[in-house]
Scaffold this motif. Structure first.
Motif, PDB file in Angstrom:
ATOM      1  N   UNK A 112       0.811  -1.216   0.000  1.00 20.53           N
ATOM      2  CA  UNK A 112       0.000   0.000   0.000  1.00 20.53           C
ATOM      3  C   UNK A 112       0.846   1.268   0.000  1.00 20.53           C
ATOM      4  N   UNK A 113       2.025   1.236   0.674  1.00 17.85           N
ATOM      5  CA  UNK A 113       2.811   2.462   0.770  1.00 17.85           C
ATOM      6  C   UNK A 113       3.864   2.550  -0.330  1.00 17.85           C
ATOM      7  N   UNK A 114       3.803   1.690  -1.296  1.00 10.02           N
ATOM      8  CA  UNK A 114       4.721   1.682  -2.445  1.00 10.02           C
ATOM      9  C   UNK A 114       6.173   1.520  -2.037  1.00 10.02           C
ATOM     10  N   UNK A 116       7.818   2.443   0.879  1.00 12.40           N
ATOM     11  CA  UNK A 116       8.466   3.543   1.585  1.00 12.40           C
ATOM     12  C   UNK A 116       8.585   3.267   3.081  1.00 12.40           C
ATOM     13  N   UNK A 117       8.406   2.005   3.508  1.00 11.15           N
ATOM     14  CA  UNK A 117       8.513   1.623   4.924  1.00 11.15           C
ATOM     15  C   UNK A 117       7.519   2.423   5.768  1.00 11.15           C
ATOM     16  N   UNK A 118       6.289   2.514   5.295  1.00 13.61           N
ATOM     17  CA  UNK A 118       5.266   3.213   6.076  1.00 13.61           C
ATOM     18  C   UNK A 118       4.035   2.337   6.293  1.00 13.61           C
ATOM     19  N   UNK A 119       4.142   1.030   6.013  1.00 13.07           N
ATOM     20  CA  UNK A 119       3.034   0.131   6.279  1.00 13.07           C
ATOM     21  C   UNK A 119       3.613  -1.262   6.430  1.00 13.07           C
ATOM     22  N   UNK A 120       2.770  -2.267   6.610  1.00 15.00           N
ATOM     23  CA  UNK A 120       3.287  -3.632   6.720  1.00 15.00           C
ATOM     24  C   UNK A 120       2.496  -4.575   5.836  1.00 15.00           C
ATOM     25  N   UNK A 121       1.978  -4.045   4.723  1.00 15.19           N
ATOM     26  CA  UNK A 121       1.130  -4.882   3.880  1.00 15.19           C
ATOM     27  C   UNK A 121       1.920  -5.818   2.978  1.00 15.19           C
ATOM     28  N   UNK A 140      14.149   0.843  10.684  1.00 14.99           N
ATOM     29  CA  UNK A 140      12.863   1.313  10.139  1.00 14.99           C
ATOM     30  C   UNK A 140      11.989   0.139   9.760  1.00 14.99           C
ATOM     31  N   UNK A 143      10.489  -1.450  12.819  1.00 18.28           N
ATOM     32  CA  UNK A 143       9.369  -0.662  13.346  1.00 18.28           C
ATOM     33  C   UNK A 143       8.063  -1.044  12.669  1.00 18.28           C
ATOM     34  N   UNK A 144       8.103  -1.138  11.331  1.00 16.02           N
ATOM     35  CA  UNK A 144       6.880  -1.441  10.580  1.00 16.02           C
ATOM     36  C   UNK A 144       6.512  -2.907  10.716  1.00 16.02           C
ATOM     37  N   UNK A 147       4.293  -4.036  13.552  1.00 18.27           N
ATOM     38  CA  UNK A 147       2.858  -3.790  13.479  1.00 18.27           C
ATOM     39  C   UNK A 147       2.133  -4.837  12.639  1.00 18.27           C
TER      40      UNK A 147
ATOM     41  N   UNK B 126       1.739   9.451   6.221  1.00 17.76           N
ATOM     42  CA  UNK B 126       2.733   8.585   6.859  1.00 17.76           C
ATOM     43  C   UNK B 126       2.203   7.184   7.104  1.00 17.76           C
ATOM     44  N   UNK B 136       2.289   7.710   0.051  1.00 20.09           N
ATOM     45  CA  UNK B 136       2.777   7.448   1.408  1.00 20.09           C
ATOM     46  C   UNK B 136       4.280   7.574   1.439  1.00 20.09           C
ATOM     47  N   UNK B 138       7.707   7.644   4.595  1.00 16.43           N
ATOM     48  CA  UNK B 138       8.076   7.573   6.001  1.00 16.43           C
ATOM     49  C   UNK B 138       8.252   8.964   6.586  1.00 16.43           C
ATOM     50  N   UNK B 238      -4.590   0.971   8.274  1.00 17.19           N
ATOM     51  CA  UNK B 238      -3.240   0.837   8.798  1.00 17.19           C
ATOM     52  C   UNK B 238      -3.333   0.296  10.232  1.00 17.19           C
ATOM     53  N   UNK B 240      -1.974   1.157  12.825  1.00 16.40           N
ATOM     54  CA  UNK B 240      -1.943   2.203  13.846  1.00 16.40           C
ATOM     55  C   UNK B 240      -3.321   2.813  14.082  1.00 16.40           C
ATOM     56  N   UNK B 303      -2.590  -2.216  -6.304  1.00 15.67           N
ATOM     57  CA  UNK B 303      -1.931  -2.536  -5.050  1.00 15.67           C
ATOM     58  C   UNK B 303      -2.908  -2.539  -3.878  1.00 15.67           C
TER      59      UNK B 303
END
Lengths: 193, 360
Positions: A112-114, A116-121, A140, A143-144, A147, B126, B136, B138, B238, B240, B303
Motif C-alpha cells: 500500500x505504501x509503495x 516507503x517503509x510506512x506500512x506492513x502490507x 525502520x 518498526x513497521x 505492526x 505517513x 505514502x 516515512x 493501517x 496504527x 496494489x
C-alpha cells in the motif's frame, strides 16, 4: 530483406556504447550466447533470429529473444493467503514487492505504501534457511514489521528484500489476514456442527 | 487487401466463424453500437436488469456495475478550480485519492456550486492503508507555513458557503498537525465569519489534546471516518488505526465542544455482513455521532484491496432508512457518496428543515 550489418565481438561490448540492432555479435562459443545477451540488456530484442555465416571458430549470437536470458531470471514461488501457489520469474535486483506488482500476481492489498517503509502490507514469511541468508534488517523495517499481523521469526517486508541469484526456486508465504483467520475458525466450527 | 495488418476480408471473417457457438449467440443478442450511442445503457431504469456478478468469487475480479460509471471530468469550472489550486500550491483529496465524483463536484452541478475538499499538510501520508491511494512516505516534506493563509485566500476567491478541510496522517509531527489545522480554520473564519467549515481529521494517534485543539478552533462540523466495521479494521486500515481510537476521537470532540456536529463515514463492499454494518451503526449512534455517510468501496489501484461486493443502489437506500430510524441527523447513502460529497447541501438542507419545524 537483407541489410548489411557490422560484426562485433562480444568481449568488446561492455566498452562500446552501441545500438544492439545494428550489429551482429560474434561469440566464441554457444555458452557465451547467454552472457552476450545479458550484456545487451538495453531493452532491444530482435524478433527474428539472424544466422550469419562467419569465420570458423566464432559462432554468431542468435538474436532470438534478447530480453530473456536464463542466467539472470530467478524463479520465485509465492504461496497466497488461500494456499494457492503463484510462480513467476524475476530479475535480479527487483524487490519482492516490485515482483508482485509488476507481474500482476493475485495478492491484493499488497504494498500500500509503495515500498516507503510506512506500512506492513508486504509482509512475507520465509523458510528458516532462506531467512538467514537475507540482508540485515534495518531499524525502520523492524518498526513497521512489529505492526504486522501474524508476525513470525522468519518474517520480513517484501519491499526490503531484493531478488538475488541464490533465491532461484525460493518459496515465500503471504501471511493470512485476521479476517481470513476468522473465516477459517468459522468454517471449522460449522464443519464440527 | 490490407496486407499491413495481415488480415484480408476473408481472413477476418474466418476468425469470427471460429468462435464457439455460445459466444456467437452472445455477440448477436448482446448490445450493439446503437445501444451505446443512444445512451440507454447508462439509463437508471435499466440498472435493475444488470446481470453481472456483484459478489466476488475466489480468483475473480468484479466488473464495474453501470451505476458506478461516471463521466470524464472537464469543463470551465473544473479547469478554473484546478488552476487556482496549482497556483496556490494546494492539494485536494479529490485528486490524490482519485474520487469518482471529481467531475461532478468540481464542475458545479446544476446550481453551479462547486465543492472541493482541500487536503492540508501536503499530499503525502505517513500511513499506508489498503483502501487509499494517497501517496505514502516515512518522512514527508515539512509543512508549508503559508498553507493556512493560502487556503483561506483560495476559499475566499471561490466564494464558497461550505468548505471541507481534510488532511493526511502526519505521525511524524509531535501534535500530528493539529495546530496547523486549527490555524487554517481560524484564518477561514476571520476572512468570512459566515462560512460553514467541516474538518475531516486524522485520529492524531489517539492524542486527545490535539483533537481538542481542532475542535475548539471554531469549526461547525467535526468529521472523522471509521471507514469500516470493527471486524475488518485490521485488514482494511493501517495497524496504527483502530475502531476504539476513532470512536474516542469523535466522543471527545463533542465533549469539549458540545455545539459541534460530529460526522463519520463507512465504506461498504469490503466483505462485511449486514449484521456487522447494523451493529456498527448502533455503536456510532451510541457515541452520539450526528451524521453518517455510506459509500461503495472502489479499488483505486492494483496494489489495493479488491472489491468484495458491489452493493446495489436499492440496498443503499435501505441503509439510509435504517440510519434515519436509528436517529442520525442525516444519513447520506449511495454508491458514489463520499464523506464530503454534497456535504454542504445535505447539511444546509437539514439545518434549514430543522429550523422550519422549530418555527412551527
Amino acid at each position: 530483406m537483407y541489410t548489411k550489418k557490422k560484426r562485433v565481438f562480444a568481449h568488446v561490448l561492455p566498452l562500446a556504447n552501441i545500438r544492439v540492432s545494428e550489429y551482429i555479435v560474434l561469440v566464441r562459443n554457444p555458452e557465451h550466447c547467454c552472457q552476450g545477451s545479458s550484456l545487451l540488456q538495453t531493452g532491444h530484442s530482435a524478433k527474428r533470429p539472424q544466422l550469419w555465416m562467419c569465420r570458423k571458430g566464432w559462432t554468431p549470437l542468435i538474436f532470438a529473444n534478447l530480453s530473456y536470458s536464463s542466467k539472470d531470471q530467478v524463479t520465485i514461488h509465492f504461496i497466497n493467503r488461500d494456499g494457492e501457489r503463484l510462480t513467476t520469474t524475476a530479475k535480479e535486483g527487483e524487490s519482492l514487492l516490485e515482483v508482485v506488482v509488476n507481474h500482476n500476481l493475485a495478492i491484493d492489498g499488497f504494498g500500500a505504501c509503495e515500498g516507503t517503509l510506512a506500512c506492513s502490507t508486504c509482509h512475507l514469511i520465509f523458510d528458516k534457511d532462506a531467512f538467514q541468508k537475507l540482508d540485515a534488517i534495518s531499524d525502520e523495517e523492524l518498526d513497521m514489521l512489529d505492526l504486522a499481523y501474524g508476525l513470525t521469526d522468519t518474517s520480513r517486508l517484501g519491499c526490503q528484500v531484493c531478488v538475488k541469484k541464490w533465491m532461484d526456486g525460493l518459496t515465500v508465504r503471504v501471511p493470512m489476514d485476521v479476517s481470513d483467520m476468522r473465516k477459517q475458525l468459522e468454517v471449522g466450527k460449522q464443519s464440527k456442527q | 487487401q490490407d496486407s499491413r495488418c495481415g488480415l484480408t476480408g476473408a481472413g477476418y471473417r474466418g476468425i469470427l466463424c471460429s468462435l464457439p457457438g455460445e459466444k456467437k449467440e452472445f455477440l448477436q443478442n448482446g448490445p450493439d453500437l446503437q445501444d451505446f450511442v443512444s445512451g440507454d445503457l447508462s439509463d437508471k431504469s435499466r440498472w435493475a436488469e444488470y446481470k453481472g456478478n456483484l459478489k466476488r468469487e475466489k480468483g475473480e475480479r468484479l466488473h464495474l456495475p453501470p451505476w458506478l460509471k461516471t463521466k470524464i471530468p472537464m469543463g470551465k469550472n473544473y479547469n478554473k478550480l484546478k488552476n487556482t489550486l496549482r497556483s496556490l500550491n494546494l492539494h485536494t483529496v479529490c485528486e490524490e485519492a482519485r474520487c469518482p465524483n471529481i467531475g461532478e463536484c468540481w464542475g458545479g452541478g446544476e446550481y453551479a456550486t462547486a465543492t472541493a475538499t482541500i487536503m492540508l499538510m501536503g499530499d503525502t501520508c505517513t500511513r499506508g492503508c489498503r483502501f487509499c491511494s494517497v501517496k505514502t512516505a516515512r518522512s514527508p516534506p515539512p509543512l508549508d507555513p503559508q498553507e493556512p493563509h493560502n487556503t483561506a485566500r483560495a476559499v475566499a476567491q471561490w466564494g464558497l458557503d461550505y468548505v471541507v478541510l481534510t488532511s493526511v496522517d502526519r505521525d511524524d509531527l509531535p501534535d500530528g498537525g493539529a495546530e496547523h489545522f486549527a490555524k487554517t480554520v481560524l484564518h477561514l473564519k476571520e476572512r468570512n465569519p459566515k462560512i460553514l467549515v467541516e474538518c475531516l481529521t486524522p485520529d492524531f494517534r489517539g492524542d486527545l489534546k490535539a483533537v481538542e485543539k481542532v475542535a475548539l478552533s471554531g469549526l461547525d462540523v467535526y468529521a472523522h471516518n471509521v471507514e469500516t466495521v470493527p471486524a475488518l479494521q485490521r485488514k482494511v486500515r493501517d495497524p496504527r488505526a483502530n475502531f476504539e481510537q476513532s470512536i474516542r476521537v469523535l466522543k471527545h470532540a463533542k465533549e469539549v465542544q458540545p455545539g459541534v456536529i460530529s460526522k463519520t463515514s463507512l465504506m461498504l463492499g469490503l466483505g462485511e455482513t449486514d449484521e456487522q454494518i447494523y451493529a456498527t451503526m448502533k455503536l456510532l449512534r451510541e457515541a452520539d455521532v450526528d451524521c453518517l455517510t455510506l459509500g461503495q468501496y472502489m479499488q483505486p489501484t492494483k496494489r489495493h484491496l479488491k472489491v468484495e461486493e458491489y452493493i446495489t443502489p436499492e440496498k443503499f437506500k435501505y441503509w439510509e432508512k435504517v440510519g434515519n430510524d436509528l436517529g442520525f441527523h442525516y444519513t447520506a447513502s449511495g454508491p458514489l457518496v463520499r464523506s464530503s460529497y454534497k456535504a454542504g447541501e445535505f447539511f444546509l438542507k437539514n439545518l434549514v428543515e430543522k429550523r422550519k419545524t422549530k418555527a412551527i
